[in-house]
Design a protein around this motif. Structure first.
Motif, PDB file in Angstrom:
ATOM      1  N   TRP A  61       1.054  -1.350   0.200  1.00  0.00           N
ATOM      2  CA  TRP A  61      -0.181  -0.010   0.080  1.00  0.00           C
ATOM      3  C   TRP A  61       0.933   1.178   0.108  1.00  0.00           C
ATOM      4  O   TRP A  61       1.803   1.386   0.909  1.00  0.00           O
ATOM      5  N   LYS A  62       0.499   2.210  -1.098  1.00  0.00           N
ATOM      6  CA  LYS A  62       1.380   3.335  -1.081  1.00  0.00           C
ATOM      7  C   LYS A  62       0.396   4.513  -0.649  1.00  0.00           C
ATOM      8  O   LYS A  62      -0.459   4.496  -1.213  1.00  0.00           O
ATOM      9  N   TYR A  93       4.214   0.578   2.193  1.00  0.00           N
ATOM     10  CA  TYR A  93       4.183  -0.322   3.116  1.00  0.00           C
ATOM     11  C   TYR A  93       3.569  -1.999   2.854  1.00  0.00           C
ATOM     12  O   TYR A  93       2.723  -2.070   2.032  1.00  0.00           O
ATOM     13  N   PRO A  94       3.905  -2.853   3.432  1.00  0.00           N
ATOM     14  CA  PRO A  94       3.584  -4.348   2.935  1.00  0.00           C
ATOM     15  C   PRO A  94       2.023  -4.551   3.620  1.00  0.00           C
ATOM     16  O   PRO A  94       1.949  -3.983   4.949  1.00  0.00           O
ATOM     17  N   VAL A  95       1.290  -5.019   3.015  1.00  0.00           N
ATOM     18  CA  VAL A  95      -0.047  -5.433   3.352  1.00  0.00           C
ATOM     19  C   VAL A  95      -0.050  -6.709   4.087  1.00  0.00           C
ATOM     20  O   VAL A  95       0.346  -7.655   3.335  1.00  0.00           O
ATOM     21  N   LYS A  96      -0.426  -6.911   5.331  1.00  0.00           N
ATOM     22  CA  LYS A  96      -0.881  -8.357   5.988  1.00  0.00           C
ATOM     23  C   LYS A  96      -2.407  -8.584   6.377  1.00  0.00           C
ATOM     24  O   LYS A  96      -2.739  -7.642   6.561  1.00  0.00           O
ATOM     25  N   MET A 110     -11.130  -1.891  -0.231  1.00  0.00           N
ATOM     26  CA  MET A 110     -10.153  -1.268  -1.299  1.00  0.00           C
ATOM     27  C   MET A 110      -8.951  -0.409  -0.623  1.00  0.00           C
ATOM     28  O   MET A 110      -8.002  -0.207  -1.306  1.00  0.00           O
ATOM     29  N   LYS A 111      -8.722  -0.116   0.574  1.00  0.00           N
ATOM     30  CA  LYS A 111      -7.822   0.643   1.290  1.00  0.00           C
ATOM     31  C   LYS A 111      -7.731  -0.305   2.733  1.00  0.00           C
ATOM     32  O   LYS A 111      -8.632  -0.322   3.440  1.00  0.00           O
ATOM     33  N   PRO A 112      -6.542  -0.670   2.801  1.00  0.00           N
ATOM     34  CA  PRO A 112      -6.126  -1.577   4.172  1.00  0.00           C
ATOM     35  C   PRO A 112      -6.312  -0.702   5.417  1.00  0.00           C
ATOM     36  O   PRO A 112      -6.329   0.564   5.378  1.00  0.00           O
ATOM     37  N   LEU A 113      -6.493  -1.273   6.277  1.00  0.00           N
ATOM     38  CA  LEU A 113      -6.755  -0.650   7.843  1.00  0.00           C
ATOM     39  C   LEU A 113      -5.168  -0.250   8.448  1.00  0.00           C
ATOM     40  O   LEU A 113      -4.258  -1.162   7.942  1.00  0.00           O
ATOM     41  N   LYS A 114      -4.822   0.788   8.931  1.00  0.00           N
ATOM     42  CA  LYS A 114      -3.764   1.108   9.473  1.00  0.00           C
ATOM     43  C   LYS A 114      -3.800   0.967  11.071  1.00  0.00           C
ATOM     44  O   LYS A 114      -4.632   1.094  11.774  1.00  0.00           O
ATOM     45  N   VAL A 115      -2.884  -0.387  11.439  1.00  0.00           N
ATOM     46  CA  VAL A 115      -2.700  -0.879  12.700  1.00  0.00           C
ATOM     47  C   VAL A 115      -1.626  -0.654  13.482  1.00  0.00           C
ATOM     48  O   VAL A 115      -0.432  -0.504  12.980  1.00  0.00           O
ATOM     49  N   LYS A 116      -1.666  -0.367  14.875  1.00  0.00           N
ATOM     50  CA  LYS A 116      -0.506  -0.397  15.541  1.00  0.00           C
ATOM     51  C   LYS A 116      -0.555  -1.244  16.747  1.00  0.00           C
ATOM     52  O   LYS A 116      -1.381  -1.515  17.196  1.00  0.00           O
ATOM     53  N   LYS A 117       0.680  -1.896  16.816  1.00  0.00           N
ATOM     54  CA  LYS A 117       0.833  -2.931  17.898  1.00  0.00           C
ATOM     55  C   LYS A 117       0.821  -2.305  19.347  1.00  0.00           C
ATOM     56  O   LYS A 117       1.914  -1.528  19.531  1.00  0.00           O
ATOM     57  N   THR A 118       0.028  -2.527  20.263  1.00  0.00           N
ATOM     58  CA  THR A 118       0.395  -1.631  21.384  1.00  0.00           C
ATOM     59  C   THR A 118      -0.029  -2.826  22.632  1.00  0.00           C
ATOM     60  O   THR A 118      -0.173  -3.802  22.047  1.00  0.00           O
ATOM     61  N   SER A 119       0.047  -2.493  23.666  1.00  0.00           N
ATOM     62  CA  SER A 119      -0.256  -3.332  24.812  1.00  0.00           C
ATOM     63  C   SER A 119      -1.588  -3.738  25.096  1.00  0.00           C
ATOM     64  O   SER A 119      -1.826  -4.769  25.600  1.00  0.00           O
ATOM     65  N   PRO A 179     -14.018 -12.493   7.874  1.00  0.00           N
ATOM     66  CA  PRO A 179     -12.803 -13.008   8.752  1.00  0.00           C
ATOM     67  C   PRO A 179     -11.471 -12.343   8.957  1.00  0.00           C
ATOM     68  O   PRO A 179     -10.867 -12.537   9.816  1.00  0.00           O
ATOM     69  N   THR A 180     -11.034 -11.778   7.608  1.00  0.00           N
ATOM     70  CA  THR A 180      -9.397 -11.174   7.770  1.00  0.00           C
ATOM     71  C   THR A 180      -9.595  -9.694   7.072  1.00  0.00           C
ATOM     72  O   THR A 180     -10.664  -9.622   6.514  1.00  0.00           O
ATOM     73  N   ALA A 181      -8.892  -8.941   7.372  1.00  0.00           N
ATOM     74  CA  ALA A 181      -8.703  -7.613   6.790  1.00  0.00           C
ATOM     75  C   ALA A 181      -7.379  -7.291   6.398  1.00  0.00           C
ATOM     76  O   ALA A 181      -6.392  -7.651   7.384  1.00  0.00           O
ATOM     77  N   PRO A 182      -6.991  -6.680   5.180  1.00  0.00           N
ATOM     78  CA  PRO A 182      -5.677  -6.227   4.789  1.00  0.00           C
ATOM     79  C   PRO A 182      -5.438  -5.129   5.631  1.00  0.00           C
ATOM     80  O   PRO A 182      -6.089  -4.241   6.176  1.00  0.00           O
ATOM     81  N   CYS A 183      -4.110  -5.213   6.360  1.00  0.00           N
ATOM     82  CA  CYS A 183      -3.667  -3.970   7.247  1.00  0.00           C
ATOM     83  C   CYS A 183      -2.305  -3.628   7.087  1.00  0.00           C
ATOM     84  O   CYS A 183      -1.389  -4.546   6.580  1.00  0.00           O
ATOM     85  N   VAL A 184      -1.896  -2.772   7.251  1.00  0.00           N
ATOM     86  CA  VAL A 184      -0.478  -2.050   7.274  1.00  0.00           C
ATOM     87  C   VAL A 184      -0.299  -1.692   8.777  1.00  0.00           C
ATOM     88  O   VAL A 184      -0.926  -0.942   9.546  1.00  0.00           O
ATOM     89  N   MET A 185       1.007  -2.123   9.174  1.00  0.00           N
ATOM     90  CA  MET A 185       1.450  -1.644  10.673  1.00  0.00           C
ATOM     91  C   MET A 185       2.107  -0.437  10.504  1.00  0.00           C
ATOM     92  O   MET A 185       3.143  -0.198   9.780  1.00  0.00           O
ATOM     93  N   ILE A 186       1.816   0.611  11.436  1.00  0.00           N
ATOM     94  CA  ILE A 186       2.422   1.714  11.437  1.00  0.00           C
ATOM     95  C   ILE A 186       3.173   1.749  12.904  1.00  0.00           C
ATOM     96  O   ILE A 186       2.893   1.084  13.758  1.00  0.00           O
TER      97      ILE A 186
END
Length: 92
Positions: free
Chosen positions: A4-5, A11-14, A55-64, A85-92
């Motif tokens: 995703w740009k 960013y890689p999409v997972k 059409m656009k991945p979710l922006k996700v952040k890993k937190t506690s 069941p799944t969503a395309p996501c980019v980790m920010i």
């Protein structure tokens, strides 16, 4: 969708199980009741996801708290409502 740009980079999409994602913004039912225009926008988002897919991945952040959706909370709710069941996501 493998990458995703946007204006901040490429960013890689997972694909992440929707059950593993945590809402970054929680809106109780009374919020929706008080903002009917937002409900209409959400219904349009849900219909778009249903007919065209995400059409656009979710922006996700890993937190506690886990994998928190920073951008795309309404899209996540649409995915959950539709039983996807799944969503395309980019980790920010």
């Amino acid at each position: 969708m493998k990458q995703w740009k946007d204006s901040t980079g490429i960013y890689p999409v997972k694909n992440v199980p929707t059950a593993d994602l945590v809402f970054g913004v929680s809106r109780p039912q009374r919020w929706w009741d008080e903002h009917p225009d937002h409900r209409k926008v959400f219904e349009e988002i849900r219909e778009s996801v249903k007919t065209e897919g995400l059409m656009k991945p979710l922006k996700v952040k890993k937190t506690s708290k886990g994998l928190v959706v920073e951008t795309g909370n309404q899209r996540l709710q649409a995915l959950l409502d539709l039983g996807i069941p799944t969503a395309p996501c980019v980790m920010i």
